[in-house]
Design a protein around this motif. Sequence first.
Motif, PDB file in Angstrom:
ATOM      1  N   SER A  91       0.824  -1.207   0.000  1.00 20.29           N
ATOM      2  CA  SER A  91       0.000   0.000   0.000  1.00 20.29           C
ATOM      3  C   SER A  91       0.861   1.262   0.000  1.00 20.29           C
ATOM      4  O   SER A  91       0.499   2.280  -0.601  1.00 20.29           O
ATOM      5  N   ASP A  92       2.011   1.209   0.640  1.00 22.11           N
ATOM      6  CA  ASP A  92       2.908   2.364   0.665  1.00 22.11           C
ATOM      7  C   ASP A  92       3.402   2.669  -0.753  1.00 22.11           C
ATOM      8  O   ASP A  92       3.458   3.833  -1.174  1.00 22.11           O
ATOM      9  N   TRP A  93       3.761   1.622  -1.478  1.00 18.06           N
ATOM     10  CA  TRP A  93       4.223   1.797  -2.862  1.00 18.06           C
ATOM     11  C   TRP A  93       3.120   2.370  -3.745  1.00 18.06           C
ATOM     12  O   TRP A  93       3.316   3.345  -4.478  1.00 18.06           O
ATOM     13  N   ILE A  94       1.935   1.768  -3.673  1.00 16.03           N
ATOM     14  CA  ILE A  94       0.827   2.211  -4.516  1.00 16.03           C
ATOM     15  C   ILE A  94       0.435   3.654  -4.198  1.00 16.03           C
ATOM     16  O   ILE A  94       0.107   4.454  -5.091  1.00 16.03           O
ATOM     17  N   ALA A  95       0.470   4.019  -2.909  1.00 19.07           N
ATOM     18  CA  ALA A  95       0.059   5.366  -2.514  1.00 19.07           C
ATOM     19  C   ALA A  95       1.070   6.440  -2.914  1.00 19.07           C
ATOM     20  O   ALA A  95       0.686   7.584  -3.187  1.00 19.07           O
ATOM     21  N   LYS A  96       2.351   6.086  -2.980  1.00 23.26           N
ATOM     22  CA  LYS A  96       3.392   7.099  -3.149  1.00 23.26           C
ATOM     23  C   LYS A  96       4.028   7.150  -4.534  1.00 23.26           C
ATOM     24  O   LYS A  96       4.673   8.145  -4.888  1.00 23.26           O
ATOM     25  N   ALA A  97       3.888   6.098  -5.309  1.00 24.19           N
ATOM     26  CA  ALA A  97       4.494   6.085  -6.640  1.00 24.19           C
ATOM     27  C   ALA A  97       3.744   7.045  -7.570  1.00 24.19           C
ATOM     28  O   ALA A  97       2.527   7.230  -7.432  1.00 24.19           O
TER      29      ALA A  97
END
Length: 296
Positions: free
Chosen positions: A261-267
């Motif tokens: 979720s961190d990757w999806i939210a910040k990319a």
Amino acid sequence: MPAVCEMHWHNSAEWAYVLSGHCQVTVVDPEGETEVANYAPGDLWYFPKGHAHAIQTLGSEPCHAILAFDDGLYGEHGTFGLSDWMSRLDPGMLTQALGLPKDAAAKIPAAEVYIRQGDVIGRDSAEARAVNVLDTTRTHRFSLLAQKPRVSSAGGTIHVASAKEYPISTTITGVVTRLQAGAMHAPHWHPNANEWHYVARGRTRVTLFASDKRMSVAELSPGDCAYIPRGCGHSVQSIGADECEIVGVLDASMYSESSLSDWIAKAPRHVLANNLGVPAESFAAVTNRSVIVAAI
């Protein structure tokens, strides 16, 4: 009847989480410093290799703890016990080395004892109160569940004890995860450590994305264990009707977790759109959610 696990030590470090009951632990380190501390449910112990320790049940109820070692090949070949060693020494040597009277040296058990049943030591007795707890930088005890959770949400909590919080625990990080019914520790991975965990309560479903590109799914019940190799993506869901409790260890001194979720939210949205073939606007509502997600 309450028992005592005799003084012994290991060629690897020992970590434990007390599930139930109470005990008193005595530790003497290679410098001769001694700690005597009482343990309750939710407490951890950590003994660096070579630290001699003994464990005495307090009260009339059994004490149950989950143990882990920082050597995956740990076995009894790496454990050295008091009675096992002394039973092999000549009584005259014991008299010379320890000053034991000859008649006492001759009564040393003829073989390893390891765990012996004994008298009840009350939790409020003079023996139970005779403690010597070292300061936070040196103590072998850590009251994990008395600390603020690293993660807390409507879906549950994660308590972490790394060397940052528990300085003596230099090779193992302890993790206790509690998930409400239907909640999930969302897809994530640990970049620097392998993970082993034990289901103490409830039922879980572990989904693993392995380095060989395969997916694996297993449902676990109390008493079952899971092993997650370093870097492998995984999620843990609570699938029973009640809260589940998972006791885990990572073979690293510090806790590190990367989440999907961190990757999806910040990319950048265009990167996600090109990567996944989904319109960029589809990700507009995606936020960096808690790693513990409640049931929908």
